[in-house]
Every structure is written in C-alpha cells, then in structure tokens.
Design an enzyme around this catalytic site. Structure first.
Site, PDB file in Angstrom:
ATOM      1  N   ALA A  67       0.640  -1.116   0.158  1.00 18.33           N
ATOM      2  CA  ALA A  67       0.249   0.073   0.488  1.00 18.33           C
ATOM      3  C   ALA A  67       0.898   1.139  -0.041  1.00 18.33           C
ATOM      4  CB  ALA A  67      -0.649  -0.051   1.169  1.00 18.33           C
ATOM      5  N   ASP A  70      -0.044   3.313  -4.629  1.00 16.70           N
ATOM      6  CA  ASP A  70      -0.727   3.483  -6.147  1.00 16.70           C
ATOM      7  C   ASP A  70      -1.798   4.185  -4.695  1.00 16.70           C
ATOM      8  OD1 ASP A  70      -2.362   4.042  -8.299  1.00 16.70           O
ATOM      9  OD2 ASP A  70      -2.839   1.646  -8.183  1.00 16.70           O
ATOM     10  N   ASN A 116       8.820   8.614   4.817  1.00 14.44           N
ATOM     11  CA  ASN A 116       7.693   9.183   5.006  1.00 14.44           C
ATOM     12  C   ASN A 116       6.347   9.803   5.492  1.00 14.44           C
ATOM     13  OD1 ASN A 116       4.889   8.317   4.602  1.00 14.44           O
ATOM     14  ND2 ASN A 116       6.360   6.434   4.695  1.00 14.44           N
ATOM     15  N   PHE A 120      -1.350   9.865   4.667  1.00 19.19           N
ATOM     16  CA  PHE A 120      -2.821   9.859   3.518  1.00 19.19           C
ATOM     17  C   PHE A 120      -3.430  10.637   3.144  1.00 19.19           C
ATOM     18  CE2 PHE A 120      -4.005   7.067   6.891  1.00 19.19           C
ATOM     19  CZ  PHE A 120      -3.546   6.084   6.947  1.00 19.19           C
ATOM     20  N   ASN A 144      -6.451  -0.960   0.712  1.00 16.93           N
ATOM     21  CA  ASN A 144      -6.046  -0.402   2.362  1.00 16.93           C
ATOM     22  C   ASN A 144      -6.863   0.998   2.667  1.00 16.93           C
ATOM     23  OD1 ASN A 144      -4.194   1.391   3.972  1.00 16.93           O
ATOM     24  ND2 ASN A 144      -3.229  -0.528   3.752  1.00 16.93           N
ATOM     25  N   SER A 180      -0.758   3.304  10.043  1.00 13.73           N
ATOM     26  CA  SER A 180       0.577   4.533   9.604  1.00 13.73           C
ATOM     27  C   SER A 180       0.170   5.454  10.939  1.00 13.73           C
ATOM     28  CB  SER A 180       0.071   4.904   8.459  1.00 13.73           C
ATOM     29  OG  SER A 180      -0.061   4.039   7.504  1.00 13.73           O
ATOM     30  N   ASN A 182       1.124   8.509  10.692  1.00 11.33           N
ATOM     31  CA  ASN A 182       1.500   9.843   9.912  1.00 11.33           C
ATOM     32  C   ASN A 182      -0.116  10.418  10.221  1.00 11.33           C
ATOM     33  OD1 ASN A 182       4.497   9.641   9.388  1.00 11.33           O
ATOM     34  ND2 ASN A 182       3.830   8.873   7.878  1.00 11.33           N
ATOM     35  N   THR A 183      -0.670   9.433  10.391  1.00  8.30           N
ATOM     36  CA  THR A 183      -2.036  10.290  10.959  1.00  8.30           C
ATOM     37  C   THR A 183      -2.538  10.388  12.213  1.00  8.30           C
ATOM     38  OG1 THR A 183      -3.146   9.940   9.130  1.00  8.30           O
ATOM     39  CG2 THR A 183      -4.774   9.790  11.397  1.00  8.30           C
ATOM     40  N   LYS A 213      -3.660  -4.841   9.329  1.00  6.83           N
ATOM     41  CA  LYS A 213      -2.053  -4.228   9.526  1.00  6.83           C
ATOM     42  C   LYS A 213      -1.419  -3.670  10.125  1.00  6.83           C
ATOM     43  CE  LYS A 213       1.083  -1.977   5.755  1.00  6.83           C
ATOM     44  NZ  LYS A 213       1.591  -1.559   4.749  1.00  6.83           N
ATOM     45  N   ASN A 242       3.713  -2.390   8.629  1.00  7.22           N
ATOM     46  CA  ASN A 242       4.046  -0.908   7.844  1.00  7.22           C
ATOM     47  C   ASN A 242       5.055  -0.190   8.673  1.00  7.22           C
ATOM     48  OD1 ASN A 242       3.262   1.701   7.068  1.00  7.22           O
ATOM     49  ND2 ASN A 242       1.111   0.592   7.564  1.00  7.22           N
TER      50      ASN A 242
HETATM   51  C1  LIG Z   1       5.754   6.749   0.558  1.00  7.85           C
HETATM   52  C2  LIG Z   1       4.690   5.627   1.099  1.00  7.85           C
HETATM   53  C3  LIG Z   1       3.448   5.467   1.836  1.00  7.85           C
HETATM   54  C4  LIG Z   1       2.710   4.387   2.197  1.00  7.85           C
HETATM   55  N1  LIG Z   1       2.088   4.884   2.394  1.00  7.85           N
HETATM   56  C5  LIG Z   1       0.760   3.655   2.828  1.00  7.85           C
HETATM   57  C6  LIG Z   1      -0.478   3.933   2.774  1.00  7.85           C
HETATM   58  O1  LIG Z   1      -1.085   4.466   2.812  1.00  7.85           O
HETATM   59  N2  LIG Z   1      -1.229   2.415   4.017  1.00  7.85           N
HETATM   60  C7  LIG Z   1      -0.391   1.634   4.148  1.00  7.85           C
HETATM   61  O2  LIG Z   1      -0.866   0.217   4.587  1.00  7.85           O
HETATM   62  N3  LIG Z   1       0.800   1.608   3.580  1.00  7.85           N
HETATM   63  C8  LIG Z   1       1.780   2.269   3.527  1.00  7.85           C
HETATM   64  N4  LIG Z   1       2.969   2.794   3.524  1.00  7.85           N
HETATM   65  C9  LIG Z   1       3.640   1.728   4.044  1.00  7.85           C
HETATM   66  C10 LIG Z   1       4.023   0.410   3.694  1.00  7.85           C
HETATM   67  O3  LIG Z   1       2.881  -0.643   2.663  1.00  7.85           O
HETATM   68  C11 LIG Z   1       5.229  -0.426   3.807  1.00  7.85           C
HETATM   69  O4  LIG Z   1       4.293  -1.563   4.253  1.00  7.85           O
HETATM   70  C12 LIG Z   1       6.491  -0.300   3.692  1.00  7.85           C
HETATM   71  O5  LIG Z   1       6.604   0.717   3.411  1.00  7.85           O
HETATM   72  C13 LIG Z   1       6.857  -1.223   4.751  1.00  7.85           C
HETATM   73  O6  LIG Z   1       7.519  -1.997   3.447  1.00  7.85           O
HETATM   74  P1  LIG Z   1       8.916  -1.256   2.388  1.00  7.85           P
HETATM   75  O7  LIG Z   1      10.090  -1.305   3.361  1.00  7.85           O
HETATM   76  O8  LIG Z   1       8.920  -2.526   1.415  1.00  7.85           O
HETATM   77  O9  LIG Z   1       8.521  -0.105   1.541  1.00  7.85           O
HETATM   78  C14 LIG Z   1       3.620   4.068   2.895  1.00  7.85           C
HETATM   79  C15 LIG Z   1       5.371   2.867   2.560  1.00  7.85           C
HETATM   80  C16 LIG Z   1       5.749   4.012   1.837  1.00  7.85           C
HETATM   81  C17 LIG Z   1       7.412   4.503   2.017  1.00  7.85           C
END
Ligand SMILES: Cc1cc2nc3c(=O)[nH]c(=O)nc-3n(C[C@H](O)[C@H](O)[C@H](O)COP(=O)(O)O)c2cc1C
Length: 351
Positions: A67, A70, A116, A120, A144, A180, A182-183, A213, A242
């Site tokens: 997630a 996109d 990041n 959201f 998600n 997440s 950031n909220t 999650k 996450n």
């Molecule tokens: C820029 C960014 C935005 C993300 N936005 C979401 C999100 O909207 N919802 C969510 O559940 N996880 C979000 N994630 C977390 C990823 O889905 C994932 O759980 C996390 O980055 C760990 O995986 P990775 O090490 O492969 O990036 C975000 C990660 C990044 C880097």
C-alpha cells in the site's frame, strides 16, 4: 545495462516525491496500451510453482505491491504488468485529503531506505471507489483503508465503513490500516476496543476477505491483543509490517532524522521476525512486508510464515524489474531446497 540503471541516477536527482510522480505518470501513460502488453511479456513470470491461494483468492505469484505506491488506484493494471501478483491500492480515506506539506518523502540511499510522512494524501473514497470498479486488473487488488484526518478517533468505525462501501465493488480484499504513523492518533486504533469497533462495522457492512495491517512498533503483548481480535472476528489475514517511527543507530542517510515512517532494508529483519511472531500464533494467512528487495528476502519471509509478500521501497531502489527478479530467484531457491511450489515453503522455518 538495464534501463533502470540509466534512469535511476536521473530520478534520484529529483526530490523523492517528484520522482515518484514521474514514474507514476509514465506507468499511467503506458497502462492499457500495447507497451504494457510488451512489458508484461518480459516481466511476468508465469510458473505453476509460484501460484498460491490465500484468503480464497488465487495469486499468480506471491509478490505484491505494498500500500502507498498507488494511493488512488490509478495504475493497478500497469503494476500487474510489471509482474506483481497482487496490488494493494490506498490508503483510501472517506474524505479526500491533501496529506502533509511537502517535502514529506525522503530517500536514505546509503541505507536503501525511505522515510515518509505523507499523511494519507488521496482523492477520497467517492473518487477512488468508482475508479477501482472500472479498472480491469488481471491480479487480485486489495484496498487499504485508512482514517480521514478530520474524523475523531471515536468515529473511526463509520469512516472506515464509508470507505469500504464506496470501494466494495472494485476490491478483492480489504485491509484495516491502523498502523500508519503519519495520522495523529491512528495507531491507537490498534488497541482492542477500537479495533473491535472498526472491524465489527466492516464485517457488518460485508467486508470480506478482511485483513488487518500491523505496525512493527507494537509490543508483543499488543500484537497478541490484535490477534485475539482477528480470531474473535474470524478475520482472513494479517499484514505485517507497516513503517517504523524508530531509527536504528546504524542509519547513515542524511535524512535519517526526518519525522515519519522508516521503510526498506533497515526494517527487513524486524519485519521478518514480526511475520514469524504472527505466524506462530495464528492460522490465518500472513502477508509479509518490510524491506523485501530480492528473492532471498522474500524467501526468508515465506519460510517465516508469509503466504504472500509485498514491497514498496524495493521498487524504488531495484526498479521495475524487481518482481520478475524476485520471482525468478524464488524459483531457484524453491528448487534448491526441494520444494515443489511456494505454498510448500510457507512456514518452513517454523517449529
Ligand atoms: C511513501 C510511502 C507511503 C506509504 N503509504 C502507505 C499507506 O497509505 N498505507 C499503508 O498501509 N502503508 C503505507 N506504506 C507502508 C508500506 O505499505 C509498507 O508497509 C512499508 O513501506 C514497508 O515495506 P517496504 O520496506 O517494502 O517499503 C507507505 C510506505 C511508503 C514508503
């Protein structure tokens, strides 16, 4: 030389979010054109041994897009053409919202990591739901679901339900994202009482398959509480993990002190441990995410109990061939260890 070896230094000169938008725009332009079919022929690894079933859905391979990549469900078909076996779109919230001020996405190249604090940013359920329903995607699509910033925690259940109802037609599975960082206050929703209310609302609305999650920053006891809710409501799976708000001392990137969630290599082992912890305590499928960037990393999570894996940061550092490379490498690792297919390897390292 791979195309991405040439493109990456140019993209990495741009601010991280601008680079992301550039790649997004290219994939959007290619989507549905003969270019995508040509890409798909090169990148999709079609092999019986990679096929897997989880929560009632059939996946052509175990490697999905996590997630956040996109958020608005604009390019799920193009991402499938890159060889991913599923795509999780979102987070989608009930209200469209701009997210935090930029800059809010940072690279830590030395650490193969990102930080990041997007917050959201998304078009909102009224826009994303119909877009998703129109999308014709050959692999399972997850939605998600996050909480709108303006909605008080006490009303979160209605907020999640609203988004689910708008996205129900286009999604194949649904994820309660309460992890997440950031909220403000969102991660408090992982506690039992809040989580029960949200899940009860979604189950009542018909959300299925439904997954939760989790954050890597939960204590073991808190994960166990969340798993009790998964059990009580007979949910279909757990996604772990996450991003983390912690900062390992090993980080070298100049952006390491930025506020937000850390992803990529530095969280890989921790996320794999979280997969194992969850898989040891539940029978539902576990989706392993955090730092996956190559076949060995995906395989470690699968052996630790993940039925599926996802990645985001690995796509940024390894480029658009990452799903193909992971899938091909998985076939080699499965053959090396005498497994007939990926399903046989799930949980091989568990006692
Ligand atoms: C820029 C960014 C935005 C993300 N936005 C979401 C999100 O909207 N919802 C969510 O559940 N996880 C979000 N994630 C977390 C990823 O889905 C994932 O759980 C996390 O980055 C760990 O995986 P990775 O090490 O492969 O990036 C975000 C990660 C990044 C880097």
């Amino acid at each position: 030389m791979r195309l991405y070896d040439a493109a990456k230094p140019l993209l990495f000169q741009l601010p991280a979010e601008t680079a992301h938008e550039t790649v997004h725009a290219a994939l959007r332009a290619a989507q549905g054109t003969p270019v995508t079919s040509a890409i798909e022929r090169r990148l999709a690894v079609d092999d019986e041994r990679l096929r897997t079933t989880a929560f009632g859905l059939d996946f052509p391979n175990p490697v999905g897009v996590a997630a956040g990549f996109d958020k608005n469900a604009e390019i799920p078909r193009a991402l499938a053409a890159l060889g991913f076996g599923h795509v999780e779109v979102g987070a989608v919230t009930a209200e469209g919202q701009p997210g935090n001020p930029r800059p809010r996405l940072f690279r830590l190249p030395e650490d193969r990591a990102l930080i990041n604090r997007m917050g959201f940013n998304n078009d909102g359920a009224d826009a994303v739901g119909p877009r998703l329903a129109r999308a014709d995607v050959p692999v399972p699509v997850g939605v998600n679901i996050g909480k709108s910033k303006v909605t008080p925690l006490a009303e979160a259940d209605d907020d999640y339900r609203y988004t689910y109802e708008r996205c129900a037609d286009g999604g194949d599975y649904f994820v309660v994202n309460v992890s997440s960082p950031n909220t403000p206050g969102l991660r408090e929703l992982q506690d039992r009482e809040h989580l029960e209310r949200i899940i009860a609302a979604l189950v009542d609305a018909g959300a299925s398959p439904l997954l939760v999650k989790l954050s890597p920053d939960l204590t073991d006891a808190a994960v166990e509480e969340a798993l009790a809710v998964v059990e009580d409501f007979d949910l279909d799976g757990v996604i772990t993990t996450n991003t983390t708000t912690e900062r390992p001392a090993s980080l070298r990137g100049v952006n390491r002190a930025e506020t937000g969630g850390l992803s990529g290599k530095p969280i890989e082992e921790r996320a794999t441990r979280a997969v194992r912890f969850v898989a040891e305590r539940t029978d539902v499928p576990v989706v392993g995410v955090g730092g996956v960037a190559d076949a060995a990393g995906a395989y470690a999570k699968i052996r630790a109990g993940a039925s599926l894996v996802q990645l985001y940061t690995g796509l940024v550092y390894e480029g658009p061939t990452v799903a193909r490379d992971v899938n091909r490498g998985l076939l080699d690792l499965l053959a090396r260890d005498g497994f007939e297919g990926v399903e046989e390897a799930v949980g091989a390292d568990l006692n």
